[in-house]
Scaffold this motif. Sequence first.
Motif, short mmCIF file in Angstrom:
data_model
loop_
_atom_site.label_atom_id
_atom_site.label_comp_id
_atom_site.label_asym_id
_atom_site.label_seq_id
_atom_site.Cartn_x
_atom_site.Cartn_y
_atom_site.Cartn_z
N UNK A 196 0.79 -1.22 0.00
CA UNK A 196 0.00 0.00 0.00
C UNK A 196 0.82 1.28 0.00
N UNK A 197 1.74 1.41 0.96
CA UNK A 197 2.59 2.61 1.01
C UNK A 197 3.50 2.70 -0.21
N UNK A 198 4.05 1.57 -0.61
CA UNK A 198 4.93 1.56 -1.77
C UNK A 198 4.24 2.09 -3.01
N UNK A 199 3.01 1.67 -3.23
CA UNK A 199 2.23 2.11 -4.39
C UNK A 199 1.95 3.62 -4.33
N UNK A 200 1.58 4.09 -3.15
CA UNK A 200 1.27 5.52 -3.00
C UNK A 200 2.49 6.36 -3.34
N UNK A 201 3.64 6.01 -2.79
CA UNK A 201 4.84 6.81 -3.02
C UNK A 201 5.37 6.64 -4.44
N UNK A 202 5.27 5.45 -4.99
CA UNK A 202 5.71 5.25 -6.37
C UNK A 202 4.92 6.17 -7.31
N UNK A 203 3.61 6.22 -7.14
CA UNK A 203 2.78 7.08 -8.00
C UNK A 203 3.10 8.55 -7.78
N UNK B 295 13.11 7.43 -12.08
CA UNK B 295 12.90 5.99 -12.14
C UNK B 295 12.51 5.50 -10.76
N UNK B 296 11.56 4.58 -10.70
CA UNK B 296 11.13 4.00 -9.43
C UNK B 296 11.44 2.52 -9.46
N UNK B 297 12.20 2.09 -8.47
CA UNK B 297 12.60 0.70 -8.36
C UNK B 297 11.88 0.09 -7.18
N UNK B 298 10.99 -0.84 -7.45
CA UNK B 298 10.22 -1.50 -6.41
C UNK B 298 10.91 -2.80 -6.03
N UNK B 299 11.10 -3.00 -4.73
CA UNK B 299 11.69 -4.25 -4.25
C UNK B 299 10.63 -5.00 -3.47
N UNK B 300 10.58 -6.31 -3.67
CA UNK B 300 9.63 -7.12 -2.92
C UNK B 300 10.13 -8.54 -2.74
N UNK B 301 9.73 -9.14 -1.65
CA UNK B 301 10.15 -10.49 -1.32
C UNK B 301 9.48 -11.52 -2.22
N UNK B 302 8.26 -11.24 -2.61
CA UNK B 302 7.47 -12.20 -3.40
C UNK B 302 7.58 -11.91 -4.89
N UNK B 303 7.20 -12.91 -5.64
CA UNK B 303 7.10 -12.72 -7.09
C UNK B 303 6.00 -11.70 -7.34
N UNK B 304 6.22 -10.81 -8.29
CA UNK B 304 5.24 -9.78 -8.59
C UNK B 304 3.94 -10.42 -9.07
#
Length: 184
Positions: free
Chosen positions: A59-66, A76-85
């Motif tokens: 949730x927070x990641x999406x808000x700040x990325x946008x 450029x926005x680089x999203x990191x996540x533990x799970x497969x997208x």
Amino acid sequence: CLKALADNSTAEPQQSVVCYEDTQRKVLSWQECDAQARQTAQQVWQSESSYVISGGLGGLGQIFAKEILNSNSTSQVILLGRSQARLGWEDEFAGQRRRVHYYQVDISDRERLAKVLNEVETRHGKLKGVLHSAGVVKDNYLINKQPDEVVSVLRAKVSGLENLDKLTRECDLELFIAFSSMAG
């Protein structure tokens, strides 16, 4: 001291943060900023810069990325996540997909995170900011938590934060933001 007790016993509910400087009572309050202050605040996200967001598909990641993407046309926005997208995650960024990148990495794994961050700088330019919003939800009262639940929650928040901090110290960062829960 008695006057302070009397002052605070009749305080408004919104006056929940009160401090005293000498004998002066000060209350935290909010005030809407003017248009010029809003414009200055919007300049936080620099053009032609890269920003890493751990927990990027949350949730927070999406808000700040946008917010970053909408603030200029070249960051450029680089999203990191533990799970497969998840399928269709790119749809959240319609029209700006070429500036959003997802890397699957557990940020508590320092060696793997180092490789990802090196690749990020090589492919997407200088890293100017880190937003650490990754976390693991294991809601339960502490007394009822199993040791493995505590470890998994702390691994993302604490070890992940430490790894991001140590691995980006040599970068010319303009900001490093760490999010936590109220319970934390």
